[in-house]
Design an enzyme around this catalytic site. Sequence first.
Site, short mmCIF file in Angstrom:
data_model
loop_
_atom_site.label_atom_id
_atom_site.label_comp_id
_atom_site.label_asym_id
_atom_site.label_seq_id
_atom_site.Cartn_x
_atom_site.Cartn_y
_atom_site.Cartn_z
N GLU A 55 0.83 -1.21 0.00
CA GLU A 55 0.00 0.00 0.00
C GLU A 55 0.86 1.25 0.00
O GLU A 55 1.66 1.45 0.92
CB GLU A 55 -0.90 0.02 1.23
CG GLU A 55 -1.73 1.28 1.35
CD GLU A 55 -2.39 1.44 2.71
OE1 GLU A 55 -3.41 2.14 2.79
OE2 GLU A 55 -1.87 0.87 3.70
N GLU B 280 -11.44 2.76 7.01
CA GLU B 280 -10.28 3.03 7.86
C GLU B 280 -10.19 4.55 8.07
O GLU B 280 -9.40 5.24 7.43
CB GLU B 280 -9.00 2.50 7.21
CG GLU B 280 -7.80 2.58 8.15
CD GLU B 280 -6.48 2.34 7.44
OE1 GLU B 280 -5.62 1.66 8.01
OE2 GLU B 280 -6.30 2.85 6.32
#
Length: 253
Positions: free
Chosen positions: A137, A234
Amino acid sequence: MARFAANLTFLFTELPMLERFGAARRAGFEGVEVLFPYDLAAPELASAAQAAGVEFVLMNTPPPNWAGGPRGFAAVPGGEERFRRDFDRALRFAQALRCRHIHVMAGRAEGEAARQTFVENLRWACARAPHASLLVEPINPGDMPGYFLADFDQAVEVIDEVGAPNLGLQFDAYHAHQITGDVLSCWDRHGARARHIQIAGAPGRHEPKAGEIDFAGFFRRVDALGYRGWVGAEYMPATTTEAGLRWLRDGSA
């Protein structure tokens, strides 16, 4: 339409961790993420997820020492032994939790030596766990200064260089906005590589609603591409988790 997972490291934090699973399911989430689940026993976490009827979708390497500590070791020259030891522990947890994805964190590093270290460690991890879905990521430098993987083009180049079928992209819309300023274009370039999506609003990394990111447009693009994976919530609630869940209940993200 993709299914939503609650990131229990960020959401429902007024509750003890084991109680957050049930709270997430009652709120309408079908899955959960826990960034670093290592402070609790894996069987306890697995039982909590099973009792709540949610899938354990995502966890990170490495364990533990997150507060003020290193942000991973996968790209840190000289940290190979630590990375491999941590990866094996993460793998044991993921297997016990039946966790769908493991996010492999690069850590703070720079330069060609860091890139080669990252590639070699990822190749090792992919070969060691061919049954596991491993993700990388890009994380924006404002939130995590010095983090090695801070660019989506770079992430895709690394994935291609590793060349393993079980390595994919974790596409965080908030980080994409912070890095590129254009989430939709970034998705158009790289969304086909995404195996997991995360969302948060900008500015502030709060609820995914009206703000600088066009979430309605983003989800239209996601659906158009045929993405059927999970979308992890998130974000840091602006007040309480429950008070900010309108986006989930009425599809206003």
